[in-house]
Design an enzyme around this catalytic site. Structure first.
Site, short mmCIF file in Angstrom:
data_model
loop_
_atom_site.label_atom_id
_atom_site.label_comp_id
_atom_site.label_asym_id
_atom_site.label_seq_id
_atom_site.Cartn_x
_atom_site.Cartn_y
_atom_site.Cartn_z
N ARG A 1 -12.11 -9.09 -4.34
CA ARG A 1 -12.91 -7.79 -4.47
C ARG A 1 -14.44 -8.26 -5.09
O ARG A 1 -15.36 -7.29 -4.64
CB ARG A 1 -12.27 -6.89 -5.56
CG ARG A 1 -11.12 -6.17 -4.84
CD ARG A 1 -10.43 -5.31 -6.00
NE ARG A 1 -9.74 -4.18 -5.07
CZ ARG A 1 -8.81 -3.63 -5.55
NH1 ARG A 1 -8.26 -3.75 -6.64
NH2 ARG A 1 -7.98 -2.85 -4.64
N GLY B 1 -4.64 1.89 -1.52
CA GLY B 1 -4.55 3.47 -1.36
C GLY B 1 -5.45 4.20 -0.79
O GLY B 1 -5.22 5.02 -0.14
N LYS C 1 8.94 1.86 0.73
CA LYS C 1 9.52 3.07 0.82
C LYS C 1 9.01 4.00 1.69
O LYS C 1 7.85 4.12 2.07
CB LYS C 1 9.18 3.69 -0.58
CG LYS C 1 9.88 3.16 -1.74
CD LYS C 1 9.41 4.15 -3.06
CE LYS C 1 10.00 3.75 -4.24
NZ LYS C 1 9.42 4.17 -5.42
N GLY D 1 -3.44 -3.50 0.08
CA GLY D 1 -2.29 -3.78 -0.57
C GLY D 1 -1.46 -4.88 -0.36
O GLY D 1 -2.19 -6.09 0.16
P1 AMP Z 1 4.59 -1.43 -0.20
O1 AMP Z 1 3.64 -1.49 -1.67
O2 AMP Z 1 5.25 0.09 -0.41
O3 AMP Z 1 3.88 -1.94 0.84
O4 AMP Z 1 5.87 -2.52 -0.62
C1 AMP Z 1 5.50 -3.90 -0.63
C2 AMP Z 1 6.79 -4.31 -1.13
O5 AMP Z 1 7.86 -3.94 -0.39
C3 AMP Z 1 6.84 -5.82 -1.36
O6 AMP Z 1 6.66 -6.26 -2.83
C4 AMP Z 1 7.90 -6.05 -0.91
O7 AMP Z 1 8.77 -7.29 -1.49
C5 AMP Z 1 8.99 -5.00 -0.72
N1 AMP Z 1 9.96 -4.93 0.40
C6 AMP Z 1 9.66 -5.18 1.62
N2 AMP Z 1 10.92 -5.39 2.06
C7 AMP Z 1 11.81 -5.20 1.37
C8 AMP Z 1 13.46 -5.29 1.44
N3 AMP Z 1 13.85 -5.45 2.61
N4 AMP Z 1 13.94 -4.96 0.20
C9 AMP Z 1 13.27 -4.64 -0.90
N5 AMP Z 1 12.03 -4.89 -0.81
C10 AMP Z 1 11.34 -5.03 0.22
#
Ligand code: AMP
Length: 404
Positions: free
Chosen positions: A34, A385, A205, A362
């Site tokens: 950044r 975000g 999620k 991210g």
């Molecule tokens: P996001 O911020 O929604 O892009 O999520 C990123 C996070 O999702 C990372 O910290 C990953 O470790 C987690 N992640 C990805 N795949 C999995 C999985 N199969 N089980 C648990 N966490 C996961």
């Protein structure tokens, strides 16, 4: 207005940057992405005879107060950023221990054209995150011209990112170069992109990415789904997911998305196999199983080898690629294989096929950095975000405020 159109010579230019960088225990900057992002704007202003006043937030001091209820000025000060910034821009950076008020004013008056001053953390004031007008007016009083280069916080309607801009007329405010580049990057995907367009979506999620997924149905030809998100789709289709991270209440939503995609002729590609572990740890026993066939004692932690090949095939045929979210728990090396393979494939598509490739902020940025491939893709966004909201088609408050 564009930065180049602003009259900045001999002016005090107030620049909102995003210096929200990670610091280690010795308060050393551990990832300067950044800071580097803001350098072109700072250098441009210095070369064009401006006095540069930088302001930024760092962390969440209002949420992590000391036991007596006061702000932890030590842990959340921007002062530790000064040395690193000086190295990057090659000149001295003055620092003042307040953001507004008399001390800040005196420091602003003391700097000359061609010099840089960094103000203290904007979030030391509770009004910052509330978009408070009084606070914003006091910030605005420090500069004759306002530049917003803080893309990472452009989706927040805060005093220093949005409200402050209302105190400057349109000929006295502009986006910085990083902001311009981020907007341009998103535009390349959103407006008339080269086809086929492939979006790779992963992470934890479905619920976090639902608006992005909806939007992608109008934009993409292919959507590759990885990460824990994929298990919610699998569960919804009647698959067994064991202990995998799922959102049981989002199954309907997942099915709806699949239906909508079919109607719109968008190909959603779900994993065909998955790497599962007994526990959530790097050294856990692991095996590869078909999607939807995860045993009760197991949890899915990465995409499997067949899925990697399937995804690589789609990526290799794409002309525009957006990647947001890792394919597995890439923080653990044994489950980073899918994510790293996708990083390689995206870099190869850029290099070999001239595809436009955007890493959407991210964790995908950490993943591409971890793979050492950040220089080999078209654009790496500094704002997770903010980029998500931009791609979802929202107007970001930080952008609206400068345009308006
Ligand atoms: P996001 O911020 O929604 O892009 O999520 C990123 C996070 O999702 C990372 O910290 C990953 O470790 C987690 N992640 C990805 N795949 C999995 C999985 N199969 N089980 C648990 N966490 C996961």
């Amino acid at each position: 207005m564009q930065l180049e159109q602003l009259d900045v010579k001999d002016k005090k230019v107030l620049v909102r940057v995003d210096f929200n960088v990670p610091l280690d225990q010795e308060q050393k900057v551990t990832d300067d992405t950044r800071l580097r992002g803001a350098v072109p704007t700072i250098k441009y202003l210095l070369e064009n005879g401006a006095s540069v006043i930088l302001m930024s937030h760092l962390g969440r001091p209002q949420k992590k107060k000391l036991e007596d209820g006061s702000i932890d000025r030590q842990s959340f000060s921007l002062k530790p950023v000064v040395n690193h910034l000086e190295e990057l821009i090659g000149c001295q950076v003055a620092f003042v221990e307040d953001t507004i008020g008399e001390t800040a004013k005196e420091a602003v008056e003391a700097i000359e054209p061609g010099q840089v001053l960094l103000l203290e953390n904007t979030r030391f004031y509770a009004g910052e995150e509330k978009g408070d007008r009084d606070l914003a007016e006091k910030m605005a009083a420090l500069g004759e011209v306002y530049v917003n280069d803080a893309f990472g916080t452009a989706h927040r309607e805060h005093a220093s990112t949005a409200t402050v801009a209302s105190f400057f007329t349109t000929d006295k405010k502009a986006f910085g170069k990083l902001m311009e580049a981020e907007l341009e990057g998103a535009k390349k995907l959103l407006h008339d992109p080269a086809r086929p367009v492939t979006a790779i979506v992963g992470g934890a999620k479905v619920s976090d990415k639902i608006q992005l997924l909806e939007k992608l149905l109008d934009l993409a030809d292919n959507v590759l789904v990885g990460g824990a998100m994929a298990y919610t789709f699998s569960l919804a289709q009647g698959g067994k997911v064991g202990n995998s991270l799922v959102e049981a209440d989002k199954q309907e939503l997942a099915l709806e998305l699949l239906k909508k995609a079919e109607v719109k002729g968008v190909r959603i590609v779900l994993p065909v196999d998955t790497k599962v572990g007994k526990e959530f740890s790097n050294d856990t026993v692991s095996e590869i199983v078909a999607s939807g066939e995860i045993g009760d004692e197991w949890e899915g932690l990465d995409i499997g080898p067949e899925t990697i090949e399937l995804f690589k095939g789609v990526i290799a045929e794409s002309k525009s690629i957006l990647w947001n979210g890792p394919m597995g728990v890439f923080e653990m090396s044994n489950f980073a294989i899918g994510t790293n393979a996708i990083a390689e494939a995206v870099a190869a598509a850029t290099r070999d096929n001239g595809a436009y490739t955007l890493i959407g902020g991210g964790d995908s940025v950490s993943a591409i950095n971890q793979a050492g491939l950040a220089e080999e893709v078209s654009f790496v966004s500094t704002g997770g975000g903010a980029m998500l909201e931009l791609l979802e088609g929202k107007e970001l408050p930080g952008i609206k405020a400068v345009n308006g």
